[in-house]
Design an enzyme around this catalytic site. Sequence first.
Site, PDB file in Angstrom:
ATOM      1  N   LYS A   1       0.863  -1.183   0.000  1.00 56.79           N
ATOM      2  CA  LYS A   1       0.000   0.000   0.000  1.00 56.79           C
ATOM      3  C   LYS A   1       0.898   1.231   0.000  1.00 56.79           C
ATOM      4  CE  LYS A   1      -4.577   0.740   0.358  1.00 56.79           C
ATOM      5  NZ  LYS A   1      -5.664  -0.078  -0.198  1.00 56.79           N
TER       6      LYS A   1
ATOM      7  N   VAL B   1     -17.734   3.570  -3.291  1.00 65.19           N
ATOM      8  CA  VAL B   1     -18.299   2.213  -3.219  1.00 65.19           C
ATOM      9  C   VAL B   1     -19.736   2.229  -2.713  1.00 65.19           C
ATOM     10  CG1 VAL B   1     -18.065  -0.050  -2.119  1.00 65.19           C
ATOM     11  CG2 VAL B   1     -16.024   1.192  -2.859  1.00 65.19           C
ATOM     12  N   GLY B   2     -19.998   3.035  -1.700  1.00 64.11           N
ATOM     13  CA  GLY B   2     -21.282   2.998  -1.024  1.00 64.11           C
ATOM     14  C   GLY B   2     -22.477   3.230  -1.920  1.00 64.11           C
TER      15      GLY B   2
END
Length: 360
Positions: free
Chosen positions: A88, A192-193
């Site tokens: 990451k 995303v939501g």
Amino acid sequence: MTDVTDGVLHTLFRSDQGGHEQVVLCQDRASGLKAVIAIHSTALGPALGGTRFYPYANEEEAVADALNLSRGMSYKNAMAGLDHGGGKAVIIGDPERIKTEELLLAYGRFVASLGGRYVTACDVGTYVADMDVVARACPWTTGRSPENGGAGDSSVLTAYGVFQGMRASAQHLWGDPTLRGRKVGIAGVGKVGHYLVEHLLEDGADVVITDVRPDAVRRVTDAHPQVAVAADTAALIRTEGLDIYAPCALGGALNDETVPVLTAKVVCGAANNQLAHPGVEKDIADRGILYAPDYVVNAGGVIQVADELHGFDFDRCKAKAAKIFDTTLTIFARAKEDGIPPAAAADRIAEQRMAEARGR
């Protein structure tokens, strides 16, 4: 030696959260770039994980986030069945203020200097258009636009995978994989939501949302007036009759303050690192709440960007993301068999796969 360095070295070499193979601190004064690239493991293959662009309070907070997120990616990629380890990166700063083409190209050169040990993609604060720029300086870049040979927005399959995790949770708890008639609360309806809302409404769920950004809420309610809105996350998690709580914003949503007041019977969401600290998973289980491990159910996006490296095929990716349903059920079964919380069961399965890979 500064306190920041002391903290990093302690985490890397002496803490249970350590074990990272490599951490790179990147700085380009000309563009203002300050970034951290953390490679947790390459046991299964090149480390794969997104780039987070965020205005951290200080450098130590940025490093800690990179370490935690990269470790989570090792487990996520292992559980997703990918031939990738975990990595990451974080870029320090407000993307609305300092993100420039020059900065992204400088970042791409740093990723490229790792020679393929780390493959980057989008995350909070970075988008497909950003990856198109990074890719000009680095061949190990995914999450690009279709026009530039990429797969486009990975949020689509991330939401689809979370939905499969919810279906598995419903199957395990209520004996039926449908969300019809269930009340689902979503904290965070951004990348995303808002896709997750679509899946839930199509399946017949009642949806309640909240987001710190009024425009994100309006985008959902304008399209779907039947969706209810909670004032904030504190109100959402206390909603009467809530069946499922979906944290879909930043990490740490499940902590000593929120877990005792949760009304939901299931927690299943897209946010990374939802457990604020070790032991929270036991607190959740002790309250009789079923927790679907975040890095398992939100793996749809990394499945998509990994596929991009081999010539992207959406149908192939969607079929693989659909298997999150079976993987989640396997974790619940293992948890019951071993008498441990699902988060611990998922860790055991992922660690076993990584250990087997290192032993080859």
